[in-house]
Design a protein around this motif. Structure first.
Motif, mmCIF file in Angstrom:
data_model
loop_
_atom_site.group_PDB
_atom_site.id
_atom_site.type_symbol
_atom_site.label_atom_id
_atom_site.label_comp_id
_atom_site.label_asym_id
_atom_site.label_seq_id
_atom_site.Cartn_x
_atom_site.Cartn_y
_atom_site.Cartn_z
ATOM 1 N N LYS A 34 66.401 -4.957 0.436
ATOM 2 C CA LYS A 34 67.692 -4.623 0.166
ATOM 3 C C LYS A 34 67.306 -3.371 -1.056
ATOM 4 O O LYS A 34 66.583 -3.703 -2.064
ATOM 5 C CB LYS A 34 68.265 -5.643 -0.118
ATOM 6 N N VAL A 35 68.544 -2.467 -0.992
ATOM 7 C CA VAL A 35 68.978 -1.929 -2.702
ATOM 8 C C VAL A 35 69.499 -2.448 -3.265
ATOM 9 O O VAL A 35 70.479 -3.733 -3.098
ATOM 10 C CB VAL A 35 69.731 -0.523 -1.947
ATOM 11 N N VAL A 36 68.917 -2.381 -4.906
ATOM 12 C CA VAL A 36 69.492 -3.472 -5.936
ATOM 13 C C VAL A 36 70.122 -2.245 -7.252
ATOM 14 O O VAL A 36 69.561 -2.062 -6.866
ATOM 15 C CB VAL A 36 68.453 -4.476 -6.815
ATOM 16 N N VAL A 37 71.256 -2.769 -7.557
ATOM 17 C CA VAL A 37 71.986 -1.980 -8.280
ATOM 18 C C VAL A 37 71.838 -3.049 -9.831
ATOM 19 O O VAL A 37 72.876 -4.619 -9.361
ATOM 20 C CB VAL A 37 72.876 -1.883 -7.915
ATOM 21 N N ILE A 201 60.957 -0.355 -5.578
ATOM 22 C CA ILE A 201 60.248 0.834 -6.790
ATOM 23 C C ILE A 201 62.038 1.123 -7.676
ATOM 24 O O ILE A 201 63.030 1.613 -6.663
ATOM 25 C CB ILE A 201 60.658 1.846 -5.890
ATOM 26 N N LEU A 202 61.853 1.068 -8.693
ATOM 27 C CA LEU A 202 62.591 2.099 -9.681
ATOM 28 C C LEU A 202 63.185 3.547 -9.597
ATOM 29 O O LEU A 202 61.882 3.956 -9.573
ATOM 30 C CB LEU A 202 62.499 1.868 -11.145
ATOM 31 N N ARG A 203 64.210 4.088 -8.899
ATOM 32 C CA ARG A 203 64.390 5.247 -8.872
ATOM 33 C C ARG A 203 65.326 5.809 -9.761
ATOM 34 O O ARG A 203 65.192 7.362 -9.639
ATOM 35 C CB ARG A 203 65.053 5.348 -7.454
ATOM 36 N N GLU A 204 66.191 4.956 -10.192
ATOM 37 C CA GLU A 204 67.049 5.865 -11.189
ATOM 38 C C GLU A 204 67.498 4.925 -12.115
ATOM 39 O O GLU A 204 68.174 3.917 -12.172
ATOM 40 C CB GLU A 204 67.634 6.954 -10.330
ATOM 41 N N THR A 205 67.463 5.069 -13.857
ATOM 42 C CA THR A 205 68.442 4.716 -14.729
ATOM 43 C C THR A 205 70.174 5.585 -14.671
ATOM 44 O O THR A 205 68.922 7.479 -15.176
ATOM 45 C CB THR A 205 67.502 4.075 -15.605
ATOM 46 N N THR A 206 70.719 5.123 -15.115
ATOM 47 C CA THR A 206 71.685 5.559 -15.928
ATOM 48 C C THR A 206 72.429 5.929 -17.037
ATOM 49 O O THR A 206 72.946 4.032 -17.258
ATOM 50 C CB THR A 206 72.946 6.010 -14.945
ATOM 51 N N PHE A 207 73.285 6.346 -18.399
ATOM 52 C CA PHE A 207 73.571 5.897 -19.189
ATOM 53 C C PHE A 207 75.256 6.590 -18.735
ATOM 54 O O PHE A 207 75.351 7.487 -18.737
ATOM 55 C CB PHE A 207 72.880 6.397 -20.604
ATOM 56 N N GLY A 208 76.395 5.295 -19.309
ATOM 57 C CA GLY A 208 77.899 5.898 -19.237
ATOM 58 C C GLY A 208 78.235 5.568 -17.635
ATOM 59 O O GLY A 208 77.520 5.157 -16.660
ATOM 60 N N SER A 209 78.906 5.913 -17.184
ATOM 61 C CA SER A 209 79.909 4.878 -16.206
ATOM 62 C C SER A 209 79.946 6.847 -15.172
ATOM 63 O O SER A 209 80.639 8.035 -15.603
ATOM 64 C CB SER A 209 80.948 4.929 -16.347
ATOM 65 N N THR A 210 79.592 7.199 -14.197
ATOM 66 C CA THR A 210 78.788 8.575 -14.178
ATOM 67 C C THR A 210 80.111 8.846 -12.646
ATOM 68 O O THR A 210 80.397 9.865 -12.040
ATOM 69 C CB THR A 210 77.614 9.285 -13.266
ATOM 70 N N GLY A 211 80.549 7.512 -12.236
ATOM 71 C CA GLY A 211 80.990 7.610 -11.121
ATOM 72 C C GLY A 211 80.110 8.668 -9.733
ATOM 73 O O GLY A 211 81.298 8.542 -8.148
ATOM 74 N N LEU A 212 79.475 8.224 -9.912
ATOM 75 C CA LEU A 212 78.627 8.233 -9.165
ATOM 76 C C LEU A 212 77.589 7.586 -8.453
ATOM 77 O O LEU A 212 76.445 7.922 -7.493
ATOM 78 C CB LEU A 212 76.889 9.497 -8.958
ATOM 79 N N MET A 213 77.966 6.327 -8.748
ATOM 80 C CA MET A 213 77.120 5.138 -8.213
ATOM 81 C C MET A 213 76.975 4.917 -6.857
ATOM 82 O O MET A 213 76.616 5.276 -5.865
ATOM 83 C CB MET A 213 78.138 3.784 -8.748
ATOM 84 N N GLY A 214 78.113 5.315 -5.727
ATOM 85 C CA GLY A 214 78.448 5.651 -4.440
ATOM 86 C C GLY A 214 77.553 6.662 -3.624
ATOM 87 O O GLY A 214 76.686 6.273 -3.249
#
Length: 226
Positions: A34-37, A201-214
């Motif tokens: 599963k994809v985990v966020v 696998i860790l694919r990405e970490t982001t800082f701030g709300s980018t609006g690109l989560m979806g």
């Protein structure tokens, strides 16, 4: 406490949680395939409640039936008197907010009504494990923090390098607690988001709300596991 910070493209270590306040206990190993966020926030962080958490809730509602797991992790890298387990429980059990979050959301009427949050957080939420920092701070720990937060550090002039190292040392020596998951994932602040693919696998970490989560979720969902 010393550990190696996880790099993008490496297996994601389990979240180090002192207590699951809502849902749980949870292990990332349970979500292979599963994809985990993971939405990381602080209780005393207005932007988390205006941008980060609402975006996570929107994507939880959109993808919860598509093999996507969304988790919340409250952490504390500052304002340790406010970013506490007790205030997290107030938030989740009674929808009460505190500190700067309360002050700011008072002027954001769609998020607050009579001092209480106007929306529910529907996914599991835990508290990052905080431990007292070991003193003295060793050079390895300092450089881990520097490299995680200062891109292209090696390209700086030596005088600037020394100043950065001095500031990091002072920060670490005066910080009463070490937020384990926050630091293991080399996060830079809140709100932050951790994306883990179907293979764990860790694919990405982001800082701030980018609006690109979806968009990131859609990309990870489309990937085959074989």
């Amino acid at each position: 406490m010393n550990f190696v910070t996880v790099k993008t493209g490496s297996p994601a270590p389990d979240l180090q949680v002192s207590e699951w306040i809502q849902g749980g206990p949870i292990s990332l190993k349970d979500y292979q395939g599963k994809v985990v966020v993971v939405e990381v926030f602080q209780v005393n962080c207005p932007g988390c409640f205006i941008y980060g958490i609402p975006e996570a809730i929107d994507n939880y509602n959109k993808y919860k039936d598509d093999g996507v797991i969304i988790l919340g992790l409250a952490t504390a890298f500052e304002d340790f008197d406010k970013n506490t387990v007790d205030n997290l429980k107030l938030l989740l059990n009674e929808k009460k907010v505190i500190g700067e979050t309360l002050t700011t959301l008072t002027y954001q009427s769609k998020f607050l009504d009579k001092g209480m949050l106007t929306y529910d957080i529907p996914f599991p939420v835990g508290m990052d494990k905080l431990v007292k920092e070991d003193l003295p701070i060793d050079e390895k720990k300092i450089m881990e923090v520097v490299n995680a937060n200062v891109p292209d550090f090696e390209l700086y002039h030596q005088k600037d390098k020394d100043e950065i190292i001095s500031r990091v040392r002072s920060y670490l020596e005066t910080k009463p607690y070490n937020p384990l998951t926050f630091e293991e994932y080399s996060l830079r602040g809140t709100p932050s988001t951790i994306f883990i693919d179907k293979k764990g696998i860790l694919r990405e970490t982001t800082f701030g709300s980018t609006g690109l989560m979806g968009a990131t979720i859609e990309k990870l969902l489309s990937e085959k596991t074989v």
